[in-house]
Design a protein around this motif. Sequence first.
Motif, PDB file in Angstrom:
ATOM      1  N   ALA A 104      41.235  47.756  15.061  1.00 16.24           N
ATOM      2  CA  ALA A 104      41.168  48.996  14.291  1.00 16.24           C
ATOM      3  C   ALA A 104      40.448  50.038  15.146  1.00 16.24           C
ATOM      4  CB  ALA A 104      40.427  48.764  12.970  1.00 16.24           C
ATOM      5  N   ALA A 105      40.254  51.220  14.615  1.00 14.47           N
ATOM      6  CA  ALA A 105      39.608  52.295  15.365  1.00 14.47           C
ATOM      7  C   ALA A 105      38.180  51.950  15.768  1.00 14.47           C
ATOM      8  CB  ALA A 105      39.610  53.572  14.541  1.00 14.47           C
ATOM      9  N   ASP A 106      37.540  51.058  15.035  1.00 17.21           N
ATOM     10  CA  ASP A 106      36.155  50.699  15.378  1.00 17.21           C
ATOM     11  C   ASP A 106      36.079  49.559  16.379  1.00 17.21           C
ATOM     12  OD1 ASP A 106      36.994  48.710  13.628  1.00 17.21           O
ATOM     13  OD2 ASP A 106      35.018  48.474  12.729  1.00 17.21           O
ATOM     14  N   GLY A 107      37.199  49.048  16.856  1.00 14.63           N
ATOM     15  CA  GLY A 107      37.189  48.021  17.890  1.00 14.63           C
ATOM     16  C   GLY A 107      38.005  46.798  17.554  1.00 14.63           C
ATOM     17  N   PHE A 108      37.768  45.734  18.321  1.00 12.17           N
ATOM     18  CA  PHE A 108      38.472  44.468  18.159  1.00 12.17           C
ATOM     19  C   PHE A 108      37.698  43.576  17.198  1.00 12.17           C
ATOM     20  CE2 PHE A 108      39.779  46.144  22.190  1.00 12.17           C
ATOM     21  CZ  PHE A 108      41.126  45.846  22.253  1.00 12.17           C
ATOM     22  N   HIS A 109      38.417  42.864  16.363  1.00 13.20           N
ATOM     23  CA  HIS A 109      37.814  41.975  15.363  1.00 13.20           C
ATOM     24  C   HIS A 109      38.324  40.558  15.597  1.00 13.20           C
ATOM     25  CE1 HIS A 109      36.248  45.333  12.905  1.00 13.20           C
ATOM     26  NE2 HIS A 109      37.246  45.965  13.487  1.00 13.20           N
ATOM     27  N   MET A 110      37.898  39.983  16.722  1.00 12.28           N
ATOM     28  CA  MET A 110      38.377  38.659  17.103  1.00 12.28           C
ATOM     29  C   MET A 110      37.379  37.582  16.705  1.00 12.28           C
ATOM     30  SD  MET A 110      41.218  39.356  18.441  1.00 12.28           S
ATOM     31  CE  MET A 110      42.172  40.413  19.474  1.00 12.28           C
ATOM     32  N   LEU A 111      37.880  36.388  16.516  1.00  8.86           N
ATOM     33  CA  LEU A 111      37.068  35.213  16.222  1.00  8.86           C
ATOM     34  C   LEU A 111      37.174  34.254  17.402  1.00  8.86           C
ATOM     35  CD1 LEU A 111      38.218  34.605  12.529  1.00  8.86           C
ATOM     36  CD2 LEU A 111      36.099  35.701  13.307  1.00  8.86           C
ATOM     37  N   PRO A 112      36.215  33.353  17.563  1.00  7.39           N
ATOM     38  CA  PRO A 112      36.312  32.397  18.674  1.00  7.39           C
ATOM     39  C   PRO A 112      37.638  31.648  18.709  1.00  7.39           C
ATOM     40  CG  PRO A 112      34.131  32.288  17.698  1.00  7.39           C
ATOM     41  CD  PRO A 112      34.961  33.203  16.818  1.00  7.39           C
ATOM     42  N   CYS A 113      38.196  31.340  17.556  1.00  4.41           N
ATOM     43  CA  CYS A 113      39.454  30.590  17.525  1.00  4.41           C
ATOM     44  C   CYS A 113      40.622  31.392  18.111  1.00  4.41           C
ATOM     45  CB  CYS A 113      39.763  30.136  16.102  1.00  4.41           C
ATOM     46  SG  CYS A 113      39.991  31.494  14.936  1.00  4.41           S
ATOM     47  N   ASP A 114      40.490  32.722  18.171  1.00  3.51           N
ATOM     48  CA  ASP A 114      41.558  33.539  18.752  1.00  3.51           C
ATOM     49  C   ASP A 114      41.709  33.309  20.254  1.00  3.51           C
ATOM     50  OD1 ASP A 114      42.185  34.771  16.316  1.00  3.51           O
ATOM     51  OD2 ASP A 114      40.622  36.264  16.597  1.00  3.51           O
ATOM     52  N   PHE A 115      40.710  32.692  20.871  1.00  2.00           N
ATOM     53  CA  PHE A 115      40.734  32.490  22.311  1.00  2.00           C
ATOM     54  C   PHE A 115      41.002  31.043  22.710  1.00  2.00           C
ATOM     55  CE2 PHE A 115      38.233  36.202  21.365  1.00  2.00           C
ATOM     56  CZ  PHE A 115      38.809  37.145  22.202  1.00  2.00           C
ATOM     57  N   GLU A 116      41.312  30.174  21.742  1.00  2.00           N
ATOM     58  CA  GLU A 116      41.625  28.785  22.055  1.00  2.00           C
ATOM     59  C   GLU A 116      42.825  28.723  22.984  1.00  2.00           C
ATOM     60  OE1 GLU A 116      42.182  26.187  18.724  1.00  2.00           O
ATOM     61  OE2 GLU A 116      40.229  26.694  17.891  1.00  2.00           O
ATOM     62  N   GLY A 117      42.672  27.981  24.054  1.00  2.00           N
ATOM     63  CA  GLY A 117      43.767  27.807  24.993  1.00  2.00           C
ATOM     64  C   GLY A 117      43.982  28.984  25.929  1.00  2.00           C
ATOM     65  N   LEU A 118      43.163  30.009  25.840  1.00  2.00           N
ATOM     66  CA  LEU A 118      43.318  31.178  26.704  1.00  2.00           C
ATOM     67  C   LEU A 118      42.889  30.832  28.123  1.00  2.00           C
ATOM     68  CD1 LEU A 118      43.851  34.246  27.009  1.00  2.00           C
ATOM     69  CD2 LEU A 118      41.422  34.575  26.526  1.00  2.00           C
ATOM     70  N   SER A 119      43.697  31.175  29.075  1.00  2.00           N
ATOM     71  CA  SER A 119      43.386  30.920  30.478  1.00  2.00           C
ATOM     72  C   SER A 119      43.670  32.189  31.265  1.00  2.00           C
ATOM     73  CB  SER A 119      44.252  29.768  30.999  1.00  2.00           C
ATOM     74  OG  SER A 119      44.015  29.575  32.365  1.00  2.00           O
ATOM     75  N   LEU A 120      42.639  32.715  31.915  1.00  2.00           N
ATOM     76  CA  LEU A 120      42.788  33.925  32.722  1.00  2.00           C
ATOM     77  C   LEU A 120      42.481  33.594  34.175  1.00  2.00           C
ATOM     78  CD1 LEU A 120      40.797  36.366  30.413  1.00  2.00           C
ATOM     79  CD2 LEU A 120      43.273  36.151  30.581  1.00  2.00           C
ATOM     80  N   GLU A 121      43.322  34.032  35.080  1.00  2.00           N
ATOM     81  CA  GLU A 121      43.060  33.811  36.497  1.00  2.00           C
ATOM     82  C   GLU A 121      41.946  34.711  36.991  1.00  2.00           C
ATOM     83  OE1 GLU A 121      46.443  33.909  39.060  1.00  2.00           O
ATOM     84  OE2 GLU A 121      47.666  32.757  37.686  1.00  2.00           O
ATOM     85  N   SER A 122      41.877  35.923  36.459  1.00  2.00           N
ATOM     86  CA  SER A 122      40.861  36.876  36.896  1.00  2.00           C
ATOM     87  C   SER A 122      40.759  38.009  35.887  1.00  2.00           C
ATOM     88  CB  SER A 122      41.211  37.445  38.275  1.00  2.00           C
ATOM     89  OG  SER A 122      42.402  38.207  38.196  1.00  2.00           O
ATOM     90  N   LEU A 123      39.691  38.785  36.016  1.00  2.00           N
ATOM     91  CA  LEU A 123      39.506  40.004  35.222  1.00  2.00           C
ATOM     92  C   LEU A 123      39.401  41.158  36.209  1.00  2.00           C
ATOM     93  CD1 LEU A 123      36.805  38.808  32.681  1.00  2.00           C
ATOM     94  CD2 LEU A 123      39.252  39.074  32.272  1.00  2.00           C
ATOM     95  N   SER A 124      40.018  42.270  35.888  1.00  2.00           N
ATOM     96  CA  SER A 124      40.018  43.419  36.782  1.00  2.00           C
ATOM     97  C   SER A 124      39.325  44.591  36.100  1.00  2.00           C
ATOM     98  CB  SER A 124      41.464  43.778  37.128  1.00  2.00           C
ATOM     99  OG  SER A 124      41.502  44.898  37.974  1.00  2.00           O
ATOM    100  N   PHE A 125      38.398  45.233  36.824  1.00  2.00           N
ATOM    101  CA  PHE A 125      37.651  46.360  36.287  1.00  2.00           C
ATOM    102  C   PHE A 125      37.754  47.539  37.243  1.00  2.00           C
ATOM    103  CE2 PHE A 125      35.623  42.504  34.785  1.00  2.00           C
ATOM    104  CZ  PHE A 125      35.431  42.754  33.446  1.00  2.00           C
ATOM    105  N   SER A 126      37.800  48.743  36.690  1.00  2.00           N
ATOM    106  CA  SER A 126      37.755  49.960  37.495  1.00  2.00           C
ATOM    107  C   SER A 126      36.459  50.680  37.192  1.00  2.00           C
ATOM    108  CB  SER A 126      38.943  50.873  37.155  1.00  2.00           C
ATOM    109  OG  SER A 126      40.149  50.245  37.489  1.00  2.00           O
ATOM    110  N   THR A 127      35.929  51.384  38.183  1.00  2.00           N
ATOM    111  CA  THR A 127      34.689  52.114  37.969  1.00  2.00           C
ATOM    112  C   THR A 127      34.932  53.285  37.024  1.00  2.00           C
ATOM    113  OG1 THR A 127      35.103  53.438  39.931  1.00  2.00           O
ATOM    114  CG2 THR A 127      33.706  51.504  40.199  1.00  2.00           C
ATOM    115  N   VAL A 128      33.919  53.632  36.259  1.00  2.00           N
ATOM    116  CA  VAL A 128      34.050  54.724  35.293  1.00  2.00           C
ATOM    117  C   VAL A 128      33.853  56.082  35.941  1.00  2.00           C
ATOM    118  CG1 VAL A 128      33.385  53.343  33.294  1.00  2.00           C
ATOM    119  CG2 VAL A 128      31.633  54.513  34.609  1.00  2.00           C
TER     120      VAL A 128
END
Length: 122
Positions: free
Chosen positions: A40-64
């Motif tokens: 929603a407009a106030d952000g993400f409303h995730m629960l720990p179970c939403d990330f079950e089985g999630l596998s990320l090779e990497s995270l990418s960030f850009s400077t602000v």
Amino acid sequence: MTVDWKKRPNLIDNISAIGVGKAIYAAPDGDKINARLLIAADGFHMLPCDFEGLSLESLSFSTVSGNGNQYVISFDDSGNMLINGNRKETILTSPNGTKFTVSVDDDGNLKATKEVSDGNKK
């Protein structure tokens, strides 16, 4: 109204709060009455179970600052954190500004190595 994008916006009824088409809900069982709010407009409303089985090779960030620097965080097969493919050491700065590289051996002993002004370790 000016929005400060560094803070979460306030919820406004029928605009950013619960309203048709104003957010993303999940209703995997088809029960739209009891659907769970995800985004929603106030952000993400995730629960720990939403990330079950999630596998990320990497995270990418850009400077602000807008200079276009990009940093990729990943891990090698030994569990060492890599930033842009390089093993990241933990560097701590003392109250007087002296920098120390902190490491740990296989027995759990910590070692702090002082960095000298030319960037080398001592």
